[in-house]
Each structure stands twice: as C-alpha cells, then as structure tokens.
Scaffold this active site. Structure first.
Site, PDB file in Angstrom:
ATOM      1  N   SER A 290     -39.344  -5.174  26.194  1.00 40.75           N
ATOM      2  CA  SER A 290     -38.331  -5.605  25.238  1.00 40.75           C
ATOM      3  C   SER A 290     -36.960  -5.700  25.918  1.00 40.75           C
ATOM      4  O   SER A 290     -36.766  -6.531  26.812  1.00 40.75           O
ATOM      5  CB  SER A 290     -38.314  -4.652  24.041  1.00 40.75           C
ATOM      6  OG  SER A 290     -37.572  -5.198  22.973  1.00 40.75           O
TER       7      SER A 290
ATOM      8  N   ASP B 142     -45.526 -12.251  18.342  1.00 45.83           N
ATOM      9  CA  ASP B 142     -44.371 -11.343  18.315  1.00 45.83           C
ATOM     10  C   ASP B 142     -43.445 -11.747  17.172  1.00 45.83           C
ATOM     11  O   ASP B 142     -42.853 -12.823  17.166  1.00 45.83           O
ATOM     12  CB  ASP B 142     -43.623 -11.416  19.655  1.00 45.83           C
ATOM     13  CG  ASP B 142     -42.599 -10.300  19.817  1.00 45.83           C
ATOM     14  OD1 ASP B 142     -42.153  -9.742  18.793  1.00 45.83           O
ATOM     15  OD2 ASP B 142     -42.245  -9.978  20.967  1.00 45.83           O
TER      16      ASP B 142
ATOM     17  N   HIS C 254     -45.091  -7.290  18.910  1.00 47.55           N
ATOM     18  CA  HIS C 254     -44.105  -6.856  19.908  1.00 47.55           C
ATOM     19  C   HIS C 254     -44.672  -5.776  20.830  1.00 47.55           C
ATOM     20  O   HIS C 254     -44.378  -5.746  22.022  1.00 47.55           O
ATOM     21  CB  HIS C 254     -42.844  -6.356  19.210  1.00 47.55           C
ATOM     22  CG  HIS C 254     -41.687  -6.150  20.136  1.00 47.55           C
ATOM     23  ND1 HIS C 254     -41.202  -7.147  20.943  1.00 47.55           N
ATOM     24  CD2 HIS C 254     -40.920  -5.051  20.393  1.00 47.55           C
ATOM     25  CE1 HIS C 254     -40.181  -6.687  21.644  1.00 47.55           C
ATOM     26  NE2 HIS C 254     -39.995  -5.431  21.345  1.00 47.55           N
TER      27      HIS C 254
END
Length: 559
Positions: A417, A490, A524
């Site tokens: 991330s 995602d 994610h």
C-alpha cells in the site's frame, strides 16, 4: 461535532448531549449511563482530549456549559497523541448482562478525593472512585506494559500497580468477570482488595505467546508485612500436557512474574495454554531492535533486524537484505524519534510476511522508521522524497556499515500500500537498492486529487508536492527492477488496480525491468491460499534473481 443521546425507553426523540471542540472519536459509559468519557481529536495538531461528562464531572468540579440543558463536563485528558511515552493507556471495561461494555470503576462512587482524605487511599474499597487503566508503556527500553489506577476526578492522581520488566514480554489486558452476569449484578464493580481477574500473555524471542489467568490483588499493607509472596505462578493444564520434557520452556512459562509491582500488590498467574512453535523452520532466527540517526535532521530511528537461523557473522559474512517499511507523518522530531515496539516479543509470521525470507538466508529489516516530519506550519510531504531517501540511507549505513551484517550492494526494498508507494519512490530517487517489491500501491497522485494518506491539501492547492511525490511521473529515473503485485478487485479508494496497471505500462515504456502480477478476486489485502502462496513464490523468485544472485542487474527484460 454534536453528540446526541436518546434513551432506549421513555424518549421520543434524541437530545443534544455534548458539543465537541475537535472531531468526535467515541464515548465509553459508566454503568447506568449517568457518566461518560467522550473522546475527541484534531489531526492537524495531533491533539486528543478526553472529556468526563455527567454526574462524575459534577462531583469533580467540572464546568457547566452555557446551555444548561447539557450535562457538566470536565477536561480529563489533553495531550499530543504522537507522544507515545506519555500515553496514559485505556480504562478497562467490563461486560454487562445486556452484552454491552461499561467502564470498570473501583472504589466508592459517592466519595470525592477530599472526602476520602488520607484514610482511604486510591484503590481502597472505601476510597475515591478510580479507573483501572492498561497500556503498552512505550519507553526508551521498548514497550513495558502497565496497570494503573487513576482517580476519576483528577488523572494526575494515579498509582502504578504493575509494570512489566521484560524479558519475558508480559502483558495484562482484559478484565475477566467472576460473577454470573444478570441485571441484578450489573452494578457490581471490581474490588481490588478481593482481587481482579485479568487476561495475561507472556512470550519471548524464542517462545510464542502463551495465555494465563492472572489475579491482581491490592492489599491495605505491603505484601511482605503480611507474609505474602509478591508473585506466584502455576498451571492448570493436564500434567501430561505441561510436562513436555522441554526444561527451558517449562521454566520460562511457569516462572513467577518479574514485573515491578506496587509493594501492596500480589500477582498470581495460572497458565492455560500450551501453543507449539507455529513455524519451527524459523527457530533460532535472531531479532534485535536497532537504533540509529538520520543525518539530515538528527531524528533517531528504530528498526527490527532479523537474522537467519544459525547465522554467524564471521563465517557467513554480510547477507542479502530485504528492507520492508511503511512511512508515517509526524509533527515533531521528538515524537518521530520515540521507540515503538519491543525487542523481546516473539516474531509472528503471517502468510505474506517478509520474515519468511529469513528461511532463505536473507537479513530482514522490518518496520524501520521512515518518519516524514513537518513541524509547526510545515507540511510533511513538501520534503517527502528527501526525508524518505535520508531514512533509507541511515538504515542501510547502520546495518551494512556499523553492524556489518548486510551487503549494501544486495539490499531490496518492499512494502504494501503506502509502503509500495515508498518503494517506487526510493527506486526513482536513489541508488540505494538493487530491486523492489511493491504490493497494492498507488503511483500517480493525480488520480487521488483530493488528498491521500495524511495529505489534506488537494492537487490544486499543492500541485508541486503531488507531482514530486508521484513515481509514475519519474519512471525515467528508475533503473533497478521492480515487481508490482495487486489484487484484481482492490476497492481501496486510493489504490485501485489501475494504479499498478498504468505504472507497469509506464515502466515498460521507459525500459525499466519490471513484472506485474494481478491476483484474481483479491482486494487490498490478499486472503486466498493460492494468492498468498503465489505472492510468496513471485517475491522469492524476484529476490533470488535480482538481490541474492543478481545484485541489482538491470540487464533482463520486463515480464
């Protein structure tokens, strides 16, 4: 913000109960609902406040709002939440028969500090009411969990009952109920003189966390004067389970607590679990909490350094290294320099954890400090790239230069991330790393124009910052290989799969060695067994090719 309150029965509509000065963060209640603690915070100043609202605030001499329909309130805690060393912890809660949780209050709720005087000290059954608070106790030595009792009237009046002294790493947390929950017993509060039961865990570098039942008792006199042993330990496991022939493990698990206790406190713990080592392949892996300084501004940084099982510096020499990190913004150098975590905790390894590569002979620098500091009116991200590179250089100089356990020509960087965003930026703006692994990242900040992470300004207010921070716009500067991994679905607003797809296209167009892996049906984070195994396999192959053996060679073509 405005907080409304409506009784479950007897009120047709909600009524205003509290006006917050910052953003409302939540509320915890005393039994009966006559008193609550309201939490509020303000991001820009990193300020957090606790307000005592209701009857207890009236007893404590709190202020009456201008609107007399609102209950009295008292500013109970007012602090900078970035300063982890001053964290007072959190009040323990207890469960009611309704399945709700209320703050546990010890002592006599009808007495003030003045009423109790010196005759009934804090924690006494007839003393003034107090909260039982637990916290991680961050310090220069690392985390040292604690149990305090804090006056409900004045938080400066407190008493430390328990303060861990690792190793081993020991922590007391949740309050356990010893009474049958029913409406008739909902009002029964914990009595420290009778002892309170708490959940306890204990671990060290070699042994996974085991669970205990702990009974903490506060006596009227010092335990030694009463002929009591301060700390005792036992097990309630079957004899066949407890006697596993591992004498070292047995001693570690069943020794009395080594915590620093109040002289009037006794602590009895009983072990209730016997969890085996979850990943025996990593037995013997060493962990060290290392400290070093960032040259540009003197900020002290901390990292966890893991070395492979059986590693010998003289025999094996410097190792290839995987640096895995996640930047964080701070408003002061002092807060950024504080130690977080403990050198004495067991290393839990998740499915996509970078620690699995210690099995492959890599040193792993996990969670090194990458603080992005902007003091006073400065915006942290205006010097994001410079601070990022300075932090990376300081980490590598320490483990490769001072410690000599890492080969500086074979250091890979990775992250998930915002850590993936960091990875791409470091490969664009420095030559410190031989390759990178970027998972579920964002690389073009023009696609997040209304702010990202902790950046509150829009693209149109801070255009230069958005542009300088976007590795997508600087791919021509990147020469070292990068592996992009992303979940196909995602849904995180700042890291849509398109970010990796467009970054990959830009990298290929610029002739940068790269590979992109899209994981079907993943969001994610990666949950599926196939996805986790595939991620580890791709990462292992990438590190083998470009770090352990390749040393950052960029001669190979994109995949």
């Amino acid at each position: 913000d405005i907080v409304y309150r409506q009784l479950a029965e007897g009120e047709a509509s909600p009524r205003v109960w509290f006006h917050s000065e910052h953003r409302y963060s939540g509320c915890s209640w005393h039994e009966g609902g006559s008193t609550g603690i309201v939490f509020e915070s303000w991001w820009r100043t990193r300020n957090t406040r606790w307000w005592l609202v209701g009857d207890m605030a009236r007893v404590a001499g709190g202020e009456q709002p201008t609107d007399t329909n609102l209950p009295p309130r008292l500013k109970y805690i007012d602090r900078n939440y970035e300063d982890v060393y001053s964290d007072p912890g959190s009040p323990l809660v207890r469960k009611t028969s309704r399945g709700t949780y209320v703050i546990a209050v010890a002592g006599d709720k009808t007495k003030s500090l003045a009423d109790a005087g010196d005759e009934f000290p804090l924690g006494h059954a007839s003393g003034p009411p107090c909260y039982i608070a637990t916290g991680t106790g961050q310090s220069e030595e690392g985390s040292r969990p604690f149990v305090d009792i804090i006056s409900c009237e004045d938080p400066s009046r407190s008493r430390r009952l328990y303060h861990a002294k690792p190793p081993p790493y020991e922590s007391l947390s949740s309050l356990l109920s010893e009474i049958s929950m029913s409406p008739e017993t909902d009002h029964v509060e914990p009595n420290l003189a009778d002892g309170i039961s708490m959940w306890c865990s204990r671990e060290d570098l070699l042994h996974p966390s085991q669970q205990y039942l702990a009974k903490l008792t506060l006596h009227d006199s010092p335990a030694a004067d009463l002929g009591l042993v301060a700390s005792t330990a036992s097990t309630i496991l079957p004899e066949s389970s407890a006697d596993n022939g591992d004498e070292e493990k047995e001693d570690f698990l069943d020794d009395p607590s080594v915590a620093v206790l109040d002289p009037c406190v006794t602590l009895d713990v009983k072990r209730i679990t016997e969890y085996p080592h979850p990943h025996p392949q990593l037995q013997g892996m060493t962990k060290k909490l290392v400290r070093y300084k960032r040259e540009s501004d003197g900020v002290e940084l901390t990292a966890k350094l893991y070395l492979p099982p059986g590693y010998d510096k003289e025999r094996d020499g410097p190792l290839p290294c995987l640096l895995w990190a996640y930047p964080k913004e701070f408003k002061s150098r002092e807060a950024a320099s504080q130690v977080r975590g403990s050198p004495h905790t067991f290393a839990e390894v998740g499915g996509t954890s970078p620690l699995v590569f210690a099995c492959d002979g890599y040193a792993v620098l996990d969670g090194p400090g990458f603080p992005i500091v902007g003091e006073a009116d400065e915006e942290p991200n205006d010097t994001y790239v410079e601070q990022l590179v300075d932090s990376a250089k300081a980490a590598i100089d320490h483990v490769a230069g001072k410690l000599g356990v890492v080969d500086r020509n074979r250091v890979a960087v990775g992250g998930h991330s915002y850590g993936a965003f960091m990875t791409a930026n470091l490969l664009c703006h420095s030559d410190l790393f031989c390759c990178g692994i970027a998972r579920s990242g964002a690389y073009n900040r023009t696609l997040t124009p209304f702010g990202f992470q902790s950046e509150e300004r829009t693209l149109w207010e801070a255009t230069d910052t958005y542009m300088s921070m976007s590795p997508f716009l600087h791919v021509k500067k990147m020469t070292k290989p990068i592996l992009l991994i992303h979940g196909e679905d995602d849904t995180n607003s700042g890291t849509h799969t398109m970010q990796s797809e467009r970054m990959y296209a830009a990298l290929k167009g610029a002739g940068v060695p790269c590979r992109m892996v899209i994981l079907p049906h993943e969001k994610h984070g990666y949950r599926g067994l196939e996805s986790v195994l595939h991620t580890v396999a791709e990462t292992e192959a990438w590190l083998e090719r470009y770090c352990k053996n390749g040393g950052g060679s960029s001669s190979s073509s994109s995949d």
